[in-house]
Design a protein around this motif. Structure first.
Motif, PDB file in Angstrom:
ATOM      1  N   LEU A 218       8.652  -0.206   4.447  1.00 44.88           N
ATOM      2  CA  LEU A 218       7.582   0.755   4.158  1.00 44.88           C
ATOM      3  C   LEU A 218       7.876   2.086   4.846  1.00 44.88           C
ATOM      4  CD1 LEU A 218       4.779   1.468   3.011  1.00 44.88           C
ATOM      5  CD2 LEU A 218       3.792   0.556   5.130  1.00 44.88           C
ATOM      6  N   ILE A 219       8.323   2.030   6.101  1.00 45.01           N
ATOM      7  CA  ILE A 219       8.683   3.255   6.818  1.00 45.01           C
ATOM      8  C   ILE A 219       9.841   3.951   6.121  1.00 45.01           C
ATOM      9  CG2 ILE A 219       9.524   4.167   9.020  1.00 45.01           C
ATOM     10  CD1 ILE A 219       8.140   1.751  10.370  1.00 45.01           C
ATOM     11  N   TYR A 220      10.839   3.153   5.735  1.00 51.97           N
ATOM     12  CA  TYR A 220      11.985   3.716   5.019  1.00 51.97           C
ATOM     13  C   TYR A 220      11.530   4.414   3.731  1.00 51.97           C
ATOM     14  CZ  TYR A 220      15.293   0.976   7.879  1.00 51.97           C
ATOM     15  OH  TYR A 220      16.033   0.451   8.896  1.00 51.97           O
ATOM     16  N   TRP A 221      10.695   3.744   2.966  1.00 52.30           N
ATOM     17  CA  TRP A 221      10.301   4.266   1.664  1.00 52.30           C
ATOM     18  C   TRP A 221       9.511   5.575   1.793  1.00 52.30           C
ATOM     19  CZ3 TRP A 221       8.459  -1.313   0.267  1.00 52.30           C
ATOM     20  CH2 TRP A 221       9.573  -2.071  -0.102  1.00 52.30           C
ATOM     21  N   ILE A 222       8.599   5.607   2.782  1.00 50.43           N
ATOM     22  CA  ILE A 222       7.826   6.841   2.975  1.00 50.43           C
ATOM     23  C   ILE A 222       8.759   7.990   3.344  1.00 50.43           C
ATOM     24  CG2 ILE A 222       6.084   7.952   4.425  1.00 50.43           C
ATOM     25  CD1 ILE A 222       4.740   5.195   4.691  1.00 50.43           C
ATOM     26  N   ALA A 223       9.664   7.716   4.287  1.00 49.44           N
ATOM     27  CA  ALA A 223      10.602   8.763   4.712  1.00 49.44           C
ATOM     28  C   ALA A 223      11.544   9.150   3.585  1.00 49.44           C
ATOM     29  CB  ALA A 223      11.396   8.274   5.931  1.00 49.44           C
TER      30      ALA A 223
ATOM     31  N   THR B  78      -3.093  10.027  18.901  1.00 55.74           N
ATOM     32  CA  THR B  78      -3.683   9.317  20.042  1.00 55.74           C
ATOM     33  C   THR B  78      -2.970   7.988  20.262  1.00 55.74           C
ATOM     34  OG1 THR B  78      -5.818  10.312  19.479  1.00 55.74           O
ATOM     35  CG2 THR B  78      -5.850   8.455  21.019  1.00 55.74           C
ATOM     36  N   LEU B  79      -2.702   7.281  19.163  1.00 59.84           N
ATOM     37  CA  LEU B  79      -1.999   6.004  19.278  1.00 59.84           C
ATOM     38  C   LEU B  79      -0.584   6.190  19.813  1.00 59.84           C
ATOM     39  CD1 LEU B  79      -3.137   4.259  15.962  1.00 59.84           C
ATOM     40  CD2 LEU B  79      -3.745   3.591  18.295  1.00 59.84           C
ATOM     41  N   ARG B  80       0.074   7.233  19.397  1.00 62.90           N
ATOM     42  CA  ARG B  80       1.440   7.468  19.863  1.00 62.90           C
ATOM     43  C   ARG B  80       1.442   7.794  21.360  1.00 62.90           C
ATOM     44  NH1 ARG B  80       4.311  10.853  14.957  1.00 62.90           N
ATOM     45  NH2 ARG B  80       6.205   9.730  15.544  1.00 62.90           N
ATOM     46  N   GLN B  81       0.474   8.580  21.797  1.00 58.09           N
ATOM     47  CA  GLN B  81       0.376   8.865  23.237  1.00 58.09           C
ATOM     48  C   GLN B  81       0.007   7.606  24.023  1.00 58.09           C
ATOM     49  OE1 GLN B  81       1.377  11.589  24.688  1.00 58.09           O
ATOM     50  NE2 GLN B  81       1.868  12.451  22.667  1.00 58.09           N
ATOM     51  N   LEU B  82      -0.793   6.750  23.389  1.00 50.25           N
ATOM     52  CA  LEU B  82      -1.140   5.481  24.025  1.00 50.25           C
ATOM     53  C   LEU B  82       0.112   4.640  24.254  1.00 50.25           C
ATOM     54  CD1 LEU B  82      -3.188   3.303  24.952  1.00 50.25           C
ATOM     55  CD2 LEU B  82      -3.373   2.608  22.554  1.00 50.25           C
TER      56      LEU B  82
ATOM     57  N   LEU C 100       1.027   1.587   0.217  1.00 50.26           N
ATOM     58  CA  LEU C 100       0.045   1.069   1.178  1.00 50.26           C
ATOM     59  C   LEU C 100      -0.801  -0.025   0.541  1.00 50.26           C
ATOM     60  CD1 LEU C 100       0.018   2.156   4.029  1.00 50.26           C
ATOM     61  CD2 LEU C 100      -2.131   3.328   3.519  1.00 50.26           C
ATOM     62  N   ALA C 101      -1.106   0.123  -0.743  1.00 49.38           N
ATOM     63  CA  ALA C 101      -1.852  -0.920  -1.457  1.00 49.38           C
ATOM     64  C   ALA C 101      -1.039  -2.206  -1.519  1.00 49.38           C
ATOM     65  CB  ALA C 101      -2.206  -0.442  -2.862  1.00 49.38           C
ATOM     66  N   GLU C 102       0.275  -2.081  -1.756  1.00 48.77           N
ATOM     67  CA  GLU C 102       1.150  -3.250  -1.740  1.00 48.77           C
ATOM     68  C   GLU C 102       1.099  -3.930  -0.374  1.00 48.77           C
ATOM     69  OE1 GLU C 102       4.787  -2.153  -4.861  1.00 48.77           O
ATOM     70  OE2 GLU C 102       5.067  -1.921  -2.706  1.00 48.77           O
ATOM     71  N   LYS C 103       1.146  -3.133   0.672  1.00 47.05           N
ATOM     72  CA  LYS C 103       1.120  -3.687   2.029  1.00 47.05           C
ATOM     73  C   LYS C 103      -0.187  -4.442   2.276  1.00 47.05           C
ATOM     74  CE  LYS C 103       0.734  -2.355   6.873  1.00 47.05           C
ATOM     75  NZ  LYS C 103       0.617  -1.241   7.838  1.00 47.05           N
ATOM     76  N   ASN C 104      -1.312  -3.856   1.882  1.00 45.93           N
ATOM     77  CA  ASN C 104      -2.609  -4.500   2.108  1.00 45.93           C
ATOM     78  C   ASN C 104      -2.705  -5.827   1.366  1.00 45.93           C
ATOM     79  OD1 ASN C 104      -3.417  -2.367   3.733  1.00 45.93           O
ATOM     80  ND2 ASN C 104      -4.371  -1.246   2.047  1.00 45.93           N
ATOM     81  N   GLN C 105      -2.211  -5.862   0.141  1.00 45.43           N
ATOM     82  CA  GLN C 105      -2.218  -7.116  -0.630  1.00 45.43           C
ATOM     83  C   GLN C 105      -1.339  -8.161   0.049  1.00 45.43           C
ATOM     84  OE1 GLN C 105      -1.002  -6.044  -4.589  1.00 45.43           O
ATOM     85  NE2 GLN C 105      -2.880  -4.909  -5.035  1.00 45.43           N
TER      86      GLN C 105
ATOM     87  N   ILE D  88       6.646  -4.186  15.200  1.00 44.76           N
ATOM     88  CA  ILE D  88       6.914  -3.500  13.935  1.00 44.76           C
ATOM     89  C   ILE D  88       5.620  -3.223  13.182  1.00 44.76           C
ATOM     90  CG2 ILE D  88       7.965  -3.786  11.651  1.00 44.76           C
ATOM     91  CD1 ILE D  88      10.246  -5.318  13.058  1.00 44.76           C
ATOM     92  N   SER D  89       4.709  -4.202  13.182  1.00 46.08           N
ATOM     93  CA  SER D  89       3.432  -4.027  12.486  1.00 46.08           C
ATOM     94  C   SER D  89       2.647  -2.856  13.070  1.00 46.08           C
ATOM     95  CB  SER D  89       2.605  -5.317  12.574  1.00 46.08           C
ATOM     96  OG  SER D  89       1.341  -5.147  11.971  1.00 46.08           O
ATOM     97  N   SER D  90       2.601  -2.770  14.402  1.00 46.49           N
ATOM     98  CA  SER D  90       1.865  -1.685  15.057  1.00 46.49           C
ATOM     99  C   SER D  90       2.497  -0.334  14.757  1.00 46.49           C
ATOM    100  CB  SER D  90       1.826  -1.913  16.573  1.00 46.49           C
ATOM    101  OG  SER D  90       1.113  -3.089  16.884  1.00 46.49           O
ATOM    102  N   LEU D  91       3.820  -0.252  14.877  1.00 46.50           N
ATOM    103  CA  LEU D  91       4.505   1.015  14.629  1.00 46.50           C
ATOM    104  C   LEU D  91       4.392   1.422  13.160  1.00 46.50           C
ATOM    105  CD1 LEU D  91       7.674   0.607  16.875  1.00 46.50           C
ATOM    106  CD2 LEU D  91       5.876   2.326  17.105  1.00 46.50           C
ATOM    107  N   SER D  92       4.476   0.454  12.268  1.00 45.06           N
ATOM    108  CA  SER D  92       4.308   0.750  10.850  1.00 45.06           C
ATOM    109  C   SER D  92       2.930   1.332  10.587  1.00 45.06           C
ATOM    110  CB  SER D  92       4.523  -0.522  10.027  1.00 45.06           C
ATOM    111  OG  SER D  92       4.218  -0.310   8.672  1.00 45.06           O
ATOM    112  N   ASP D  93       1.933   0.763  11.221  1.00 47.46           N
ATOM    113  CA  ASP D  93       0.562   1.243  11.070  1.00 47.46           C
ATOM    114  C   ASP D  93       0.423   2.665  11.612  1.00 47.46           C
ATOM    115  OD1 ASP D  93      -2.333   0.886  10.591  1.00 47.46           O
ATOM    116  OD2 ASP D  93      -2.461   0.932  12.768  1.00 47.46           O
ATOM    117  N   ILE D  94       0.983   2.903  12.797  1.00 51.91           N
ATOM    118  CA  ILE D  94       0.893   4.227  13.417  1.00 51.91           C
ATOM    119  C   ILE D  94       1.602   5.285  12.572  1.00 51.91           C
ATOM    120  CG2 ILE D  94       1.657   5.589  15.406  1.00 51.91           C
ATOM    121  CD1 ILE D  94       1.222   3.071  17.126  1.00 51.91           C
ATOM    122  N   LEU D  95       2.796   4.963  12.104  1.00 52.70           N
ATOM    123  CA  LEU D  95       3.571   5.933  11.348  1.00 52.70           C
ATOM    124  C   LEU D  95       2.950   6.218   9.978  1.00 52.70           C
ATOM    125  CD1 LEU D  95       7.141   4.727  12.340  1.00 52.70           C
ATOM    126  CD2 LEU D  95       5.966   6.792  13.109  1.00 52.70           C
ATOM    127  N   ALA D  96       2.353   5.188   9.381  1.00 56.09           N
ATOM    128  CA  ALA D  96       1.646   5.421   8.114  1.00 56.09           C
ATOM    129  C   ALA D  96       0.449   6.345   8.341  1.00 56.09           C
ATOM    130  CB  ALA D  96       1.201   4.094   7.508  1.00 56.09           C
TER     131      ALA D  96
END
Length: 876
Positions: free
Chosen positions: A225-230, A391-395, A192-197, A317-325
């Motif tokens: 990022l999603i792949y790596w977390i999973a 909440t975001l996923r239901q949204l 996540l730090a890599e992503k923020n940078q 992709i950015s939104s889903l990545s954020d939600i899944l993280a």
């Protein structure tokens, strides 16, 4: 037949074959290069109709088979080594220019003979044209290096066995799956730090002018990022496996898969048209990639359609990545260690727990769509809170099932307007509403501008991102930190009675772009309908529609008109009508400029807009039945200058000023008049060139004093242009005894004032040009970025009734030396320049000139026609 061709292209060697002398003879770099070229040609020929997954899998298989064949060829199969694909190659994501990343795993240190074979193996691949990323490590080194470097650890986690000792690979796999090898929470936080940078490098937006397919926010790295977390959590390596693990919803899987396939296709096409590895969609590449992907249309329509789809993919992709993280942190990390705080009810539908806003009933958004707006209201009221991932996923599910725009629901309209009276309404409500698709669900027209780019060098962002940045800039005017850069806007916006009018007008100012026609006129119609629908009164509706229709007015007048002309100020004031509109238009205009391109706003523009704003206020004070009295302004400038001069020699100053026209005092500030007095006091020789920032008012002034001469303007602008400086304004004054007293306002290309060395260098060059009988050679280097843009040259004459001078606008492709070329035409026709304003809008020059003929009169019709024809012929 196509399958056979593919089979030939990707399988130059049978999968199972005894190694004999004949086959060994074909294993040469030349032969491999030929096979790669054949593969590339097959891909180009069949790109439009082929499945991108087939392309990628064929590329991966090509590399797998080649490496395994070479492993035998160099007799590495007789060793205890193991060949392992890592990184993108390990994920089986091979594109035409992808690096060939692999690990040679050894159980113990290698002998010199084996090291030589490894070296030959790797060198052979370089000779074949591959960009090789190879490492040779023992298991212990993999463990040590992986623990100390997150990049190495990630590459190792994506390991895929190719050939060699499988037992060693299995030991590596076991090592990597140990709980203490980058524990899940540590790994997650590091990624996540890599992503923020990475986001910070791209200004936290997906919508940059020339984006990077891999690294831009929402690009392939967000998918990774999603792949790596999973992968770290459950060893799932593909989207399908991630879905089966329960980590993502089916709806999320479909969205990720769809957008991943599009990005894959764009990246593959880009690599097919490039010779060297790169993932940036530069302008010239956008054209070629759009053609390869089958996007067509007149002019740049194909490129804009492709990029619109591209930016929409990034946003999704950015939104889903954020939600899944968020989901992973809340459900798998914090859930194990966090103490559950008591829930605080926000209303009947929302609670806040552990600083996250949660739904009480997960069906709330579907059953009561207007409650979607309540979510963002609570976000503004709870300034430190976040939205819970559930909440975001239901949204997202609710938005996908909406049957009508949210703005059709009366209660939703009340809740929408309520947001703008909240603190930090833009940052806390409008920005996340845009990010998660709520603005599109609320405003039907928003979808048309979502991801809509303009193929030019002026607009850095897509239309929707630009609009959001306009709103953010407006809200920033309330902060004390912005006062130095935007003093008037800070003062004015803080006192605006109802900022909601301006915020919503800003939302609509570019809403009609991309439809054809005048977007300001079309947007005003939309604005009027929206305002009426939301219950604004007649005066408010008219003001909001006017702001949208005229949102470019102040920018045009300030940058492309003579704002010292009382008739110009009167006409502008008549259109604006009152101070309330003037205040709103000023703030919207400045925010619009700043949100278009970060390099556009500078001290020079601040000076222009301040001057026009103050002149218009003065006109309102005087009344609309009479023009501003320039004579009074002239007297004010003279009096202010005298007050600033220390120990003034009044006789000497009067002698100087008696040589100057009223126009000289009108167009120069009191500070500039003082500077000229100091320079011309006891002057022993001329010409004189002085450049100083002491009296700077928005740019670096260049003062030139000399006996008037032919081609003077050309000499100056050609010399300044050769130094790669921007010219913003030219104040041309000629004394009654025929001396030029000209001031040019210049800056570095990025808007900065000139530093000492640059000022002295320019002074010397200008002196040489003025003292020479030869005209400077006009060198016009071609800007490679401009070759993809076409700007039709246009010449327009304004205010034909003026007898003193002629006002002309020139629109042309901006290029080095443009102003010098234009001045040559003026010289050839014996025309005099009184004033000039130089504006660059991306690849387009929008310049304003005030001219007289040889008799110092306005140009007649024949002279205007001759000038227009000459400019069109010269500039193309």
């Amino acid at each position: 037949m196509l399958d056979l061709l593919w089979a030939y292209a990707i399988r130059p060697y049978p999968l199972k074959i005894e190694f004999n002398q004949k086959i060994m003879q074909t294993l040469t770099p030349t032969h491999i290069k030929q096979q790669r070229e054949l593969l590339k040609q097959q891909e180009l020929d069949n790109f439009a109709q082929a499945d991108i997954n087939l392309f990628i899998s064929h590329r991966t298989l090509f590399c797998d088979e080649l490496l395994c064949q070479l492993w035998q060829h160099f007799q590495l199969d007789q060793s205890e080594l193991t060949l392992v694909a890592v990184g993108g190659y390990g994920r089986q994501e091979m594109f035409p220019l992808s690096d060939l990343d692999f690990l040679i795993l050894t159980a113990q240190p290698n002998s010199p003979q084996l090291e030589q074979k490894i070296t030959d193996f790797i060198q052979f691949l370089w000779d074949c044209g591959f960009d090789v990323g190879a490492s040779v490590r023992t298991l212990a080194e993999c463990d040590k290096n992986g623990r100390s470097d997150i990049t190495i650890a990630t590459n190792l986690l994506e390991s895929r066995y190719l050939c060699g000792k499988r037992e060693t690979f299995e030991k590596l796999t076991a090592l990597l799956q140990r709980a203490d090898f980058w524990p899940r929470e540590t790994f997650f936080n590091a990624k996540l730090a890599e992503k923020n940078q990475r986001y910070q490098r791209y200004n936290n937006t997906s919508y940059n002018l020339e984006p990077d397919i891999k690294y831009s926010p929402g690009g392939l790295r967000d998918l990774h990022l999603i792949y790596w977390i999973a992968l770290r959590h459950s060893n799932a390596m593909t989207l399908q496996e991630i879905l089966q693990s329960g980590f993502i919803y089916p709806e999320e899987y479909e969205a990720l898969k769809l957008n991943q396939q599009f990005l894959f296709k764009v990246r593959f096409a880009l690599h097919l048209v490039l010779k060297r590895y790169d993932n940036r969609l530069l302008f010239d590449r956008q054209i070629k990639v759009a053609e390869l992907l089958g996007y067509q249309g007149k002019g740049n329509v194909g490129v804009e359609q492709m990029m619109k789809r591209f930016f929409q993919a990034l946003q999704s992709i950015s939104s889903l990545s954020d939600i899944l993280a968020k989901h992973y942190r809340e459900h798998f990390l914090l859930a194990q260690t966090a103490v559950q705080n008591a829930s605080v009810w926000l209303d009947t539908n929302f609670i806040i727990q552990n600083n996250a806003i949660c739904l009480v009933d997960e069906n709330c958004f579907i059953q009561q769509p207007e409650t979607i707006l309540d979510l963002f209201y609570h976000l503004t009221a709870q300034q430190q809170a976040e939205i819970h991932s559930s909440t975001l996923r239901q949204l997202q599910i609710a938005l996908s099932q909406l049957g009508q725009p949210l703005s059709k629901i009366p209660l939703a309209r009340e809740k929408f307007l309520r947001l703008f009276s909240q603190p930090n309404a833009i940052v806390r409500a409008i920005v996340p509403m845009h990010k998660y698709g709520v603005l599109t669900a609320y405003i039907p027209q928003w979808q048309d501008i979502e991801g809509l780019m303009q193929f030019d060098l002026f607009h850095v962002y897509t239309v929707d991102e630009h609009t959001i940045r306009v709103l953010l800039t407006l809200e920033s005017f309330l902060q004390s930190e912005t006062e130095p850069d935007y003093p008037i806007c800070h003062q004015v916006f803080s006192t605006v009675a109802d900022r909601t009018l301006l915020y919503i007008s800003a939302l609509f100012h570019d809403i009609a772009k991309g439809r054809g026609g005048e977007h300001a006129d079309l947007g005003a119609v939309d604005m009027r309908q929206f305002a009426q629908q939301h219950g604004f009164d007649g005066r408010e509706v008219t003001t909001m529609a006017w702001l949208v229709k005229q949102h470019l007015l102040m920018s045009t007048v300030a940058q492309r008109r003579d704002i010292y002309d009382p008739e110009v100020v009167m006409a502008f004031a008549a259109e604006v009508q009152n101070k309330v509109r003037l205040d709103l238009l000023l703030c919207l205009t400045v925010a619009d400029i700043c949100a278009t391109n970060q390099t556009l706003w500078n001290s020079w523009k601040r000076t222009l807009f301040t001057s026009l704003y103050q002149s218009t206020l003065k006109q309102f004070e005087w009344g609309m039945d009479q023009l501003l009295d320039n004579q009074k302004i002239i007297e004010e400038h003279r009096e202010q200058a005298l007050a600033m001069v220390q120990n003034p020699n009044l006789e000497q100053i009067n002698t100087l000023w008696q040589r100057c026209s009223d126009d000289y005092f009108l167009r120069h500030t009191a500070k500039e008049l003082v500077w000229h007095i100091e320079l011309l006091e006891n002057i022993a020789s001329q010409p004189l060139v002085k450049i100083s920032n002491r009296f700077s008012d928005g740019g670096t002034p260049v003062f030139i004093y000399c006996q008037d001469q032919a081609n003077l303007f050309y000499k100056v602008v050609a010399t300044i242009g050769a130094k790669k400086l921007s010219i913003h304004n030219a104040k041309i004054s000629t004394s009654i005894d025929n001396y030029a007293m000209d001031t040019f306002i210049v800056s570095e290309l990025n808007g900065d004032l000139l530093k000492f060395d640059r000022r002295r260098d320019l002074e010397n060059s200008l002196m040489m040009a003025l003292n020479s009988d030869k005209l400077p050679t006009l060198s016009i280097p071609i800007n490679p970025r401009l070759r993809h843009f076409q700007v039709k040259t246009d010449v327009r004459f304004l205010e034909m009734k003026k007898a003193e001078y002629t006002e002309m606008e020139l629109f042309a492709l901006d290029k080095a030396g443009l102003l010098a070329e234009v001045s040559q035409v003026f010289s050839e026709l014996k025309l005099n320049i009184i004033n000039a304003k130089i504006t660059t809008v991306g690849a387009k020059a929008e310049d304003f000139f005030m001219l007289t003929n040889a008799q110092n009169k306005a140009l007649n019709e024949m002279e205007r026609n001759q000038l227009a024809q000459r400019l069109l012929a010269r500039l193309g």
